[in-house]
Design a protein around this motif. Sequence first.
Motif, PDB file in Angstrom:
ATOM      1  N   LEU A 120       0.806  -1.215   0.000  1.00  0.00           N
ATOM      2  CA  LEU A 120       0.000   0.000   0.000  1.00  0.00           C
ATOM      3  C   LEU A 120       0.846   1.275   0.000  1.00  0.00           C
ATOM      4  O   LEU A 120       0.516   2.255  -0.667  1.00  0.00           O
ATOM      5  N   ILE A 121       1.954   1.249   0.759  1.00  0.00           N
ATOM      6  CA  ILE A 121       2.757   2.462   0.936  1.00  0.00           C
ATOM      7  C   ILE A 121       3.841   2.593  -0.130  1.00  0.00           C
ATOM      8  O   ILE A 121       4.019   3.666  -0.714  1.00  0.00           O
ATOM      9  N   PHE A 122       4.556   1.494  -0.372  1.00  0.00           N
ATOM     10  CA  PHE A 122       5.682   1.556  -1.301  1.00  0.00           C
ATOM     11  C   PHE A 122       5.347   1.049  -2.698  1.00  0.00           C
ATOM     12  O   PHE A 122       6.215   0.953  -3.561  1.00  0.00           O
ATOM     13  N   GLY A 123       4.069   0.685  -2.909  1.00  0.00           N
ATOM     14  CA  GLY A 123       3.644   0.264  -4.242  1.00  0.00           C
ATOM     15  C   GLY A 123       4.085  -1.128  -4.626  1.00  0.00           C
ATOM     16  O   GLY A 123       4.056  -1.489  -5.810  1.00  0.00           O
ATOM     17  N   GLU A 124       4.488  -1.954  -3.638  1.00  0.00           N
ATOM     18  CA  GLU A 124       4.877  -3.325  -3.963  1.00  0.00           C
ATOM     19  C   GLU A 124       3.641  -4.151  -4.302  1.00  0.00           C
ATOM     20  O   GLU A 124       2.548  -3.884  -3.820  1.00  0.00           O
ATOM     21  N   ARG A 125       3.822  -5.166  -5.128  1.00  0.00           N
ATOM     22  CA  ARG A 125       2.726  -6.040  -5.527  1.00  0.00           C
ATOM     23  C   ARG A 125       3.052  -7.476  -5.150  1.00  0.00           C
ATOM     24  O   ARG A 125       4.181  -7.938  -5.339  1.00  0.00           O
ATOM     25  N   LEU A 126       2.076  -8.174  -4.601  1.00  0.00           N
ATOM     26  CA  LEU A 126       2.278  -9.559  -4.198  1.00  0.00           C
ATOM     27  C   LEU A 126       2.129 -10.487  -5.392  1.00  0.00           C
ATOM     28  O   LEU A 126       1.211 -10.341  -6.197  1.00  0.00           O
ATOM     29  N   ASN A 127       3.041 -11.452  -5.484  1.00  0.00           N
ATOM     30  CA  ASN A 127       2.908 -12.472  -6.521  1.00  0.00           C
ATOM     31  C   ASN A 127       2.192 -13.691  -5.935  1.00  0.00           C
ATOM     32  O   ASN A 127       1.758 -13.683  -4.778  1.00  0.00           O
ATOM     33  N   LEU A 128       2.065 -14.743  -6.722  1.00  0.00           N
ATOM     34  CA  LEU A 128       1.305 -15.924  -6.303  1.00  0.00           C
ATOM     35  C   LEU A 128       1.859 -16.538  -5.031  1.00  0.00           C
ATOM     36  O   LEU A 128       1.107 -16.861  -4.093  1.00  0.00           O
ATOM     37  N   TYR A 129       3.184 -16.716  -4.965  1.00  0.00           N
ATOM     38  CA  TYR A 129       3.792 -17.316  -3.776  1.00  0.00           C
ATOM     39  C   TYR A 129       3.521 -16.461  -2.534  1.00  0.00           C
ATOM     40  O   TYR A 129       3.260 -16.988  -1.436  1.00  0.00           O
ATOM     41  N   GLN A 130       3.605 -15.150  -2.674  1.00  0.00           N
ATOM     42  CA  GLN A 130       3.380 -14.273  -1.535  1.00  0.00           C
ATOM     43  C   GLN A 130       1.932 -14.338  -1.051  1.00  0.00           C
ATOM     44  O   GLN A 130       1.675 -14.336   0.146  1.00  0.00           O
ATOM     45  N   GLY A 175       8.393  -1.543  11.446  1.00  0.00           N
ATOM     46  CA  GLY A 175       9.254  -2.136  10.433  1.00  0.00           C
ATOM     47  C   GLY A 175       9.240  -1.346   9.125  1.00  0.00           C
ATOM     48  O   GLY A 175      10.285  -1.105   8.513  1.00  0.00           O
ATOM     49  N   LEU A 176       8.058  -0.934   8.702  1.00  0.00           N
ATOM     50  CA  LEU A 176       7.949  -0.124   7.489  1.00  0.00           C
ATOM     51  C   LEU A 176       8.646   1.221   7.676  1.00  0.00           C
ATOM     52  O   LEU A 176       9.322   1.720   6.767  1.00  0.00           O
ATOM     53  N   TYR A 177       8.477   1.796   8.845  1.00  0.00           N
ATOM     54  CA  TYR A 177       9.118   3.077   9.142  1.00  0.00           C
ATOM     55  C   TYR A 177      10.642   2.925   9.197  1.00  0.00           C
ATOM     56  O   TYR A 177      11.384   3.833   8.805  1.00  0.00           O
ATOM     57  N   ASP A 178      11.106   1.762   9.674  1.00  0.00           N
ATOM     58  CA  ASP A 178      12.540   1.505   9.732  1.00  0.00           C
ATOM     59  C   ASP A 178      13.176   1.568   8.348  1.00  0.00           C
ATOM     60  O   ASP A 178      14.272   2.115   8.176  1.00  0.00           O
ATOM     61  N   LYS A 179      12.499   0.993   7.371  1.00  0.00           N
ATOM     62  CA  LYS A 179      13.036   1.006   6.010  1.00  0.00           C
ATOM     63  C   LYS A 179      13.168   2.437   5.509  1.00  0.00           C
ATOM     64  O   LYS A 179      14.149   2.792   4.845  1.00  0.00           O
ATOM     65  N   TYR A 180      12.184   3.259   5.839  1.00  0.00           N
ATOM     66  CA  TYR A 180      12.233   4.677   5.469  1.00  0.00           C
ATOM     67  C   TYR A 180      13.405   5.369   6.166  1.00  0.00           C
ATOM     68  O   TYR A 180      14.163   6.121   5.538  1.00  0.00           O
ATOM     69  N   LEU A 181      13.572   5.106   7.476  1.00  0.00           N
ATOM     70  CA  LEU A 181      14.648   5.742   8.235  1.00  0.00           C
ATOM     71  C   LEU A 181      16.024   5.329   7.743  1.00  0.00           C
ATOM     72  O   LEU A 181      16.936   6.160   7.632  1.00  0.00           O
ATOM     73  N   MET A 182      16.190   4.026   7.447  1.00  0.00           N
ATOM     74  CA  MET A 182      17.503   3.548   7.020  1.00  0.00           C
ATOM     75  C   MET A 182      17.896   4.097   5.649  1.00  0.00           C
ATOM     76  O   MET A 182      19.068   4.114   5.297  1.00  0.00           O
ATOM     77  N   GLY A 183      16.907   4.554   4.881  1.00  0.00           N
ATOM     78  CA  GLY A 183      17.204   5.180   3.600  1.00  0.00           C
ATOM     79  C   GLY A 183      17.651   6.623   3.740  1.00  0.00           C
ATOM     80  O   GLY A 183      18.173   7.216   2.787  1.00  0.00           O
ATOM     81  N   ARG A 184      17.477   7.193   4.963  1.00  0.00           N
ATOM     82  CA  ARG A 184      17.793   8.608   5.161  1.00  0.00           C
ATOM     83  C   ARG A 184      18.888   8.845   6.202  1.00  0.00           C
ATOM     84  O   ARG A 184      19.630   9.822   6.097  1.00  0.00           O
ATOM     85  N   PHE A 185      18.971   7.967   7.214  1.00  0.00           N
ATOM     86  CA  PHE A 185      19.863   8.237   8.333  1.00  0.00           C
ATOM     87  C   PHE A 185      20.772   7.049   8.624  1.00  0.00           C
ATOM     88  O   PHE A 185      20.533   5.930   8.166  1.00  0.00           O
ATOM     89  N   ASN A 186      21.799   7.296   9.424  1.00  0.00           N
ATOM     90  CA  ASN A 186      22.732   6.261   9.842  1.00  0.00           C
ATOM     91  C   ASN A 186      22.052   5.305  10.824  1.00  0.00           C
ATOM     92  O   ASN A 186      21.326   5.732  11.718  1.00  0.00           O
TER      93      ASN A 186
END
Length: 300
Positions: A120-130, A175-186
């Motif tokens: 929903l947030i990052f636009g990822e799409r689930l495949n059959l296995y997911q 967890g979702l917020y962590d990915k955002y933070l790790m893309g911006r900060f140490n």
Amino acid sequence: MWLLLAFCSAALLGFYDVFKKKSLSNNAVLPVLALNTLFSSIIFIPFILLSHFAPQMLQNSIFYVPDSGGWEVHKFILLKSFIVLSSWAFGYFGMKHLPLTIVGPINATRPVMTLVGAMLIFGERLNLYQWIGVFMAVISFFMLSRSGKKEGIDFKHDRWIWFVVLAAVLGAVSGLYDKYLMGRFNNMQVQAWYNIYQLFMMGGVLMFLWWPKRKTSTPFRWDWCIILISVFLSAADFVYFYALSMEDSMISIVSMVRRGSVVVSFLFGAMMFHEKNLRSKAIDLLLVLIGMFFLYLGSR
């Protein structure tokens, strides 16, 4: 490399859950949580001080904590602290009143929420296995509710179940917020400071909520496992943040693998705490793991 770090973090998280359960048995929840934030902060304060006063010692290492960056950086870390502390508070209360073999599999559904959030947030799409993995995880949750009823736990009306579920939801948000933070900060900057902010938050909670009612609620008793909670959590989070800081890392896979900690907590729940209905819970756990495997296949 980041996938191996995720598996390492999962193992450490499993032991963190075990020591948390041991520390919370017949013990006051809020002081245990406050001490966890205290010891976690003590672990990282030396790295902050060395990075500031003797930067040459750590500057080229993974333990270096960059200078604060002011409010523009710390407002994001402060929000991270609030989300994590809220998740911990609900999770600690739930774990105190529920079997570890119930709490572990519920927490193992976090990757499903993270995947949905990523979609929903990052636009990822689930495949059959997911999608198969999501379906298996949901089925395992409903089967787990049947196991819980054998122990007098009603998933619909037991508030401690909802506490653990809410903790899992907040954990997925984190967890979702962590990915955002790790893309911006140490990663060390985030982990070190969010622990310190949590310490101040818990100080206020302890002072205004627990201390005035301490004589009429469950008494606090010291347990050396409280220190081990902080040690294993700090190590698990350090490895986790380091994995997410790698350019090609995927939060959906990392989150999924970290929930493999349920294997460790389930085994210790059976051996140390002698919990009941292990056979039916083992089937539920197997479905969780199968779901995780399909999520892995679909996320390769």
